[in-house]
Design a protein around this motif. Structure first.
Motif, PDB file in Angstrom:
ATOM      1  N   LEU A   1       8.816  -7.673  -0.413  1.00 15.54           N
ATOM      2  CA  LEU A   1       7.953  -6.858   0.363  1.00 15.54           C
ATOM      3  C   LEU A   1       6.857  -6.156  -0.076  1.00 15.54           C
ATOM      4  O   LEU A   1       6.179  -5.241   0.688  1.00 15.54           O
ATOM      5  N   ASP A   2       7.044  -5.797  -1.490  1.00  8.48           N
ATOM      6  CA  ASP A   2       5.966  -4.931  -2.095  1.00  8.48           C
ATOM      7  C   ASP A   2       6.246  -3.608  -1.505  1.00  8.48           C
ATOM      8  O   ASP A   2       5.159  -2.730  -1.437  1.00  8.48           O
ATOM      9  N   ALA A   3       7.608  -3.327  -1.424  1.00  8.70           N
ATOM     10  CA  ALA A   3       7.904  -2.004  -0.642  1.00  8.70           C
ATOM     11  C   ALA A   3       8.079  -0.779  -1.713  1.00  8.70           C
ATOM     12  O   ALA A   3       8.611   0.231  -1.362  1.00  8.70           O
ATOM     13  N   VAL A   4       8.111  -1.177  -3.239  1.00  9.82           N
ATOM     14  CA  VAL A   4       8.391  -0.151  -4.179  1.00  9.82           C
ATOM     15  C   VAL A   4       7.292   0.364  -4.694  1.00  9.82           C
ATOM     16  O   VAL A   4       7.161   1.585  -5.461  1.00  9.82           O
ATOM     17  N   ARG A   5       5.848  -0.096  -4.482  1.00 11.81           N
ATOM     18  CA  ARG A   5       4.561   0.367  -5.075  1.00 11.81           C
ATOM     19  C   ARG A   5       4.681   1.731  -4.342  1.00 11.81           C
ATOM     20  O   ARG A   5       5.179   1.931  -3.374  1.00 11.81           O
ATOM     21  N   THR A   6       3.598   2.537  -4.637  1.00 12.50           N
ATOM     22  CA  THR A   6       3.348   3.577  -3.778  1.00 12.50           C
ATOM     23  C   THR A   6       2.625   3.623  -2.456  1.00 12.50           C
ATOM     24  O   THR A   6       2.029   2.455  -2.268  1.00 12.50           O
ATOM     25  N   LEU A   7       3.039   4.335  -1.308  1.00 18.12           N
ATOM     26  CA  LEU A   7       2.380   4.006  -0.123  1.00 18.12           C
ATOM     27  C   LEU A   7       0.937   4.062  -0.277  1.00 18.12           C
ATOM     28  O   LEU A   7       0.183   3.194   0.358  1.00 18.12           O
ATOM     29  N   PHE A   8       0.390   4.905  -0.769  1.00 14.40           N
ATOM     30  CA  PHE A   8      -1.226   5.168  -0.750  1.00 14.40           C
ATOM     31  C   PHE A   8      -1.894   3.633  -1.637  1.00 14.40           C
ATOM     32  O   PHE A   8      -2.806   3.337  -0.965  1.00 14.40           O
ATOM     33  N   SER A   9      -1.173   3.135  -2.565  1.00 18.43           N
ATOM     34  CA  SER A   9      -1.813   2.172  -3.308  1.00 18.43           C
ATOM     35  C   SER A   9      -1.339   0.752  -2.433  1.00 18.43           C
ATOM     36  O   SER A   9      -2.225   0.059  -2.143  1.00 18.43           O
ATOM     37  N   PHE A  10      -0.002   0.695  -1.658  1.00 18.58           N
ATOM     38  CA  PHE A  10      -0.096  -0.165  -0.731  1.00 18.58           C
ATOM     39  C   PHE A  10      -0.982  -0.307   0.365  1.00 18.58           C
ATOM     40  O   PHE A  10      -1.676  -1.493   0.835  1.00 18.58           O
ATOM     41  N   THR A  11      -1.356   0.702   1.159  1.00 22.62           N
ATOM     42  CA  THR A  11      -2.205   0.974   1.934  1.00 22.62           C
ATOM     43  C   THR A  11      -3.758   0.636   1.728  1.00 22.62           C
ATOM     44  O   THR A  11      -4.399   0.048   2.219  1.00 22.62           O
ATOM     45  N   SER A  12      -4.069   0.986   0.448  1.00 26.00           N
ATOM     46  CA  SER A  12      -5.273   0.675  -0.238  1.00 26.00           C
ATOM     47  C   SER A  12      -5.546  -0.846  -0.446  1.00 26.00           C
ATOM     48  O   SER A  12      -6.901  -1.169  -0.623  1.00 26.00           O
ATOM     49  N   ARG A  13      -4.296  -1.633  -0.466  1.00 24.83           N
ATOM     50  CA  ARG A  13      -4.549  -3.155  -0.600  1.00 24.83           C
ATOM     51  C   ARG A  13      -5.434  -3.642   0.570  1.00 24.83           C
ATOM     52  O   ARG A  13      -6.004  -4.499   0.561  1.00 24.83           O
ATOM     53  N   TYR A  14      -5.226  -2.895   1.778  1.00 25.13           N
ATOM     54  CA  TYR A  14      -5.677  -3.523   3.133  1.00 25.13           C
ATOM     55  C   TYR A  14      -6.890  -2.925   3.672  1.00 25.13           C
ATOM     56  O   TYR A  14      -7.582  -3.253   4.554  1.00 25.13           O
ATOM     57  N   PHE A  15      -7.116  -1.562   3.157  1.00 23.20           N
ATOM     58  CA  PHE A  15      -8.176  -0.772   3.715  1.00 23.20           C
ATOM     59  C   PHE A  15      -9.235  -0.308   2.655  1.00 23.20           C
ATOM     60  O   PHE A  15      -8.869   0.336   1.673  1.00 23.20           O
ATOM     61  N   GLN A  16     -10.562  -0.711   2.875  1.00 29.81           N
ATOM     62  CA  GLN A  16     -11.472  -0.014   2.016  1.00 29.81           C
ATOM     63  C   GLN A  16     -11.934   1.287   2.199  1.00 29.81           C
ATOM     64  O   GLN A  16     -12.354   1.805   1.449  1.00 29.81           O
ATOM     65  N   SER A  17     -11.889   1.649   3.495  1.00 31.84           N
ATOM     66  CA  SER A  17     -12.382   2.897   3.958  1.00 31.84           C
ATOM     67  C   SER A  17     -11.329   3.893   3.641  1.00 31.84           C
ATOM     68  O   SER A  17     -10.168   3.787   3.873  1.00 31.84           O
ATOM     69  N   PRO A  18     -11.741   5.096   3.033  1.00 34.54           N
ATOM     70  CA  PRO A  18     -11.239   6.038   2.708  1.00 34.54           C
ATOM     71  C   PRO A  18     -10.547   6.918   3.993  1.00 34.54           C
ATOM     72  O   PRO A  18      -9.510   7.374   3.859  1.00 34.54           O
ATOM     73  N   LYS A  19     -10.997   6.943   4.968  1.00 32.96           N
ATOM     74  CA  LYS A  19     -10.588   7.188   6.227  1.00 32.96           C
ATOM     75  C   LYS A  19      -9.276   6.844   6.728  1.00 32.96           C
ATOM     76  O   LYS A  19      -8.354   7.066   7.072  1.00 32.96           O
ATOM     77  N   LEU A  20      -9.547   5.159   6.517  1.00 33.96           N
ATOM     78  CA  LEU A  20      -8.582   4.410   7.155  1.00 33.96           C
ATOM     79  C   LEU A  20      -7.168   4.473   6.053  1.00 33.96           C
ATOM     80  O   LEU A  20      -6.060   4.489   6.541  1.00 33.96           O
ATOM     81  N   ARG A  21      -7.544   4.687   4.952  1.00 38.65           N
ATOM     82  CA  ARG A  21      -6.524   4.869   3.920  1.00 38.65           C
ATOM     83  C   ARG A  21      -5.672   5.999   4.318  1.00 38.65           C
ATOM     84  O   ARG A  21      -4.360   6.131   4.022  1.00 38.65           O
ATOM     85  N   GLN A  22      -6.160   7.119   4.670  1.00 33.40           N
ATOM     86  CA  GLN A  22      -5.801   8.333   5.087  1.00 33.40           C
ATOM     87  C   GLN A  22      -4.867   8.224   6.471  1.00 33.40           C
ATOM     88  O   GLN A  22      -3.732   8.598   6.687  1.00 33.40           O
ATOM     89  N   VAL A  23      -5.449   7.386   7.518  1.00 36.23           N
ATOM     90  CA  VAL A  23      -4.975   7.275   8.588  1.00 36.23           C
ATOM     91  C   VAL A  23      -3.652   6.466   8.407  1.00 36.23           C
ATOM     92  O   VAL A  23      -2.544   6.997   9.370  1.00 36.23           O
ATOM     93  N   PHE A  24      -3.262   5.721   7.706  1.00 34.03           N
ATOM     94  CA  PHE A  24      -1.983   4.917   7.555  1.00 34.03           C
ATOM     95  C   PHE A  24      -1.268   5.358   6.378  1.00 34.03           C
ATOM     96  O   PHE A  24      -0.357   4.631   6.014  1.00 34.03           O
ATOM     97  N   SER A  25      -1.620   6.441   5.744  1.00 34.47           N
ATOM     98  CA  SER A  25      -0.636   7.023   4.950  1.00 34.47           C
ATOM     99  C   SER A  25      -0.155   8.468   5.063  1.00 34.47           C
ATOM    100  O   SER A  25       0.651   8.880   4.398  1.00 34.47           O
ATOM    101  N   PHE A  26      -0.718   9.297   5.860  1.00 34.23           N
ATOM    102  CA  PHE A  26      -0.687  10.770   6.173  1.00 34.23           C
ATOM    103  C   PHE A  26       0.619  11.111   6.333  1.00 34.23           C
ATOM    104  O   PHE A  26       1.483  12.187   6.197  1.00 34.23           O
ATOM    105  N   GLU A  27       1.440  10.122   7.142  1.00 41.04           N
ATOM    106  CA  GLU A  27       2.649  10.549   7.886  1.00 41.04           C
ATOM    107  C   GLU A  27       3.815  10.915   7.113  1.00 41.04           C
ATOM    108  O   GLU A  27       4.510  11.871   7.465  1.00 41.04           O
ATOM    109  N   THR A  28       3.963  10.670   5.800  1.00 42.10           N
ATOM    110  CA  THR A  28       4.993  10.971   5.132  1.00 42.10           C
ATOM    111  C   THR A  28       4.791  12.442   4.660  1.00 42.10           C
ATOM    112  O   THR A  28       5.724  13.125   4.259  1.00 42.10           O
ATOM    113  N   LEU A  29       3.644  12.923   4.852  1.00 42.45           N
ATOM    114  CA  LEU A  29       3.396  14.592   4.640  1.00 42.45           C
ATOM    115  C   LEU A  29       4.494  15.317   5.576  1.00 42.45           C
ATOM    116  O   LEU A  29       4.964  16.612   5.346  1.00 42.45           O
ATOM    117  N   LEU A  30       4.519  14.456   6.864  1.00 39.46           N
ATOM    118  CA  LEU A  30       5.507  15.228   7.795  1.00 39.46           C
ATOM    119  C   LEU A  30       7.099  15.207   7.413  1.00 39.46           C
ATOM    120  O   LEU A  30       7.873  15.829   7.889  1.00 39.46           O
TER     121      LEU A  30
END
Length: 561
Positions: free
Chosen positions: A196-225
């Motif tokens: 599932l490619d679930a062991v790479r880092t979340l931000f790296s995983f998200t960056s595979r799908y989104f080029q926009s820095p904003k969308l990379r943040q939208v789909f990765s920030f939740e772990t900060l909570l």
């Protein structure tokens, strides 16, 4: 069939009345134990303590995001001595996966104790340039906003959605209640996680799908909570996106404190007792003959606790809902610890800490551009995260989570006023930062930004209440090692079997529950932790609980009954 309680009830002591302690206390009462929770504060909640001020404000001091409401329903449906680990039936919307979007979102038993309502959008995510993204879990709304913000990422979103769904299915629905107590349990799931490619880092995983820095943040920030750095946590945490999407985000009317009080009420109705101002200094450990432990290689058994002041409380089992590191470093004698030695505990990576500002202000009649939950991002994302988690310094800028519950629940403030809190991730006290000096400065910077960026115009002139906490509060009042806010950082090397265990490896009849152990931090995970620990206790004490439909199998073979 549920087995009847033994002739003489086993006595259980739980240290701490956070969500983990209360949830486990309810479960132990249902399994036939007599349970007492010992709480060092003057009220329940731990990190979820609620503060009421003389000037009429109510502030939740900790968690404010409530997800997976059927976990809560399950607790309220348990009965004394019923021998259950699950409720009899889930509400229909849980079994179908339908999310409640209006009205009340709690199940029928929950409504007997507290009112839960859905919150939409889940978050308003505000970027440094003033644009924003309203995340509400609705695919059509998400696609529309992506098309406006970064249309080139629409195809990437579809791939992300499909891959995150697969991670959610395996990592949450199937493995959610698995206690990784041995290496073999973990090794059996590693191939699936690699696939599932679930062991790479979340931000790296998200960056595979989104080029926009904003969308990379939208789909990765939740772990900060939950105390996780998106640059470091494994991509299995992409499942948070689907946990929220599947069951929504909810709010307890009266604040999270109302849910805490409701769980304490339920615990009391089942015969449990909570003692406040009861600080545990030591967990009493002896050998199997009741003699003091001389070295960590012999038999070691938890026999009870010693309170500050010297009073000893015997028990058949002890559970700590306190900070994992300080449970061992401060409360279990060194000579009784082999696995959880000082060296091992101090070497663990702790999560970041927080500066949280609690404030009340006059409503001047101007409509707020904010929502109930707001993520206000600074000009830097990756660099700021490296400073907080790696370099452990205060940066020139910051990001924050701003909570304005009075947009949903005006009763938390005096008439004509709002109550709010804003949470700023900061390094834990391993940084050496002097918070008596730096705390007031950072508070002023945060308030100035909220005002000057137009989030809360003229805020400082409208303030009627202001208070804040720093990592010193977490270290002192909450007794959290280095002032961490969420326990061990959820990096790959501290996940699954490598995360602290719910059953002590060193001391028989000593257990742990809460954010510091498996599966991790966050309100739903802590409630899952309570069920994990209850299962281990039932196994060790020869209790065979009835497990009914609607749950997650511990072996991961069946997601729903």
């Amino acid at each position: 069939m549920p087995q009847p309680p033994p002739h003489k009830r086993k006595q259980a002591l739980i240290i701490g009345s956070g969500f983990g302690g209360l949830s486990l206390g309810i479960r132990l009462q249902s399994l036939g134990f007599d349970t007492t929770i010992l709480e060092r504060l003057d009220g329940p909640g731990g990190r979820a303590y609620q503060k009421r001020t003389p000037d009429g404000y109510v502030f939740d001091m900790g968690p404010t995001v409530i997800t997976v409401p059927h976990f809560i329903e399950e607790l309220f449906a348990l009965e004394r001595d019923a021998g259950q680990l699950d409720q009899p039936d889930y509400p229909p919307h849980v079994l179908t996966g339908e999310r409640v979007r209006e009205g009340e979102s709690g199940g029928p038993r929950t409504r007997d104790y507290v009112r839960l309502v859905p919150v939409l959008p889940f978050y308003r995510i505000v970027f440094d340039d003033g644009t924003f993204f309203d995340y509400d879990g609705d695919p059509d709304s998400t696609r529309r906003q992506i098309a406006e913000l970064a249309p080139e990422d629409l195809a990437g979103y579809e791939r992300f959605h499909a891959d995150a769904a697969a991670i959610f299915q395996r990592g949450f629905l199937e493995l959610g209640y698995t206690h990784f107590g041995d290496v073999g349990t973990m090794l059996r799931v590693v191939p699936d996680l690699l696939k599932l490619d679930a062991v790479r880092t979340l931000f790296s995983f998200t960056s595979r799908y989104f080029q926009s820095p904003k969308l990379r943040q939208v789909f990765s920030f939740e772990t900060l909570l939950i105390g996780g750095n998106p640059l470091s946590v494994p991509a299995i945490y992409a499942m948070i996106h689907f946990v929220e999407k599947t069951w929504g985000i909810h709010y307890a009317l009266g604040g999270t404190g109302a849910l805490v009080r409701a769980l304490a009420q339920k615990f009391g109705e089942l015969g449990g007792r909570i003692e406040y101002g009861a600080e545990v200094e030591e967990i009493l450990v002896t050998d199997d003959r009741g003699r003091p432990v001389q070295h960590p290689l012999g038999t070691r058994v938890a026999r009870g606790v010693r309170l500050r002041g010297g009073e000893e409380r015997p028990a058949d089992l002890v559970v700590s809902n306190g900070d994992w590191a300080n449970t061992y470093l401060k409360r279990v004698p060194r000579q009784a610890r082999l696995v959880n030695s000082d060296l091992r505990v101090k070497a663990a990576r702790q999560s970041m800490s927080l500066l949280v500002i609690y404030f009340g202000f006059r409503d001047d009649g101007t409509a707020l551009s904010l929502r109930h939950h707001n993520i206000i991002l600074g000009p830097r994302y990756e660099e700021l995260l490296r400073e907080i988690f790696g370099q452990k310094v205060l940066g020139a800028d910051f990001s924050q989570y701003l909570h304005v519950p009075t947009l949903t629940d005006p009763g938390l403030a005096p008439p004509g006023h709002h109550a709010a809190y804003t949470l700023v991730p900061v390094p834990h006290n391993g940084s050496g930062i002097d918070w008596e000096a730096e705390g007031p400065r950072l508070v002023e910077r945060v308030l100035a930004l909220l005002e000057e960026r137009g989030h809360l115009p003229d805020l400082r002139a409208r303030l009627t209440h202001l208070d804040y906490i720093t990592p010193d509060y977490f270290e002192g009042t909450l007794d959290s090692y280095l002032g961490n806010a969420f326990g061990p950082e959820p990096v790959l090397a501290q996940s699954a079997y490598l995360r602290p265990h719910n059953r002590s490896e060193d001391v028989r009849n000593l257990y742990l529950v809460g954010a510091g152990v498996q599966p991790g931090a966050g309100t739903p995970s802590v409630m899952m932790s309570a069920k994990m620990t209850a299962r281990l206790i039932a196994e060790d004490f020869g209790i065979h609980p009835e497990v009914r439909g609607g749950g997650v199998r511990e072996d991961g073979r069946e997601a729903r009954g």
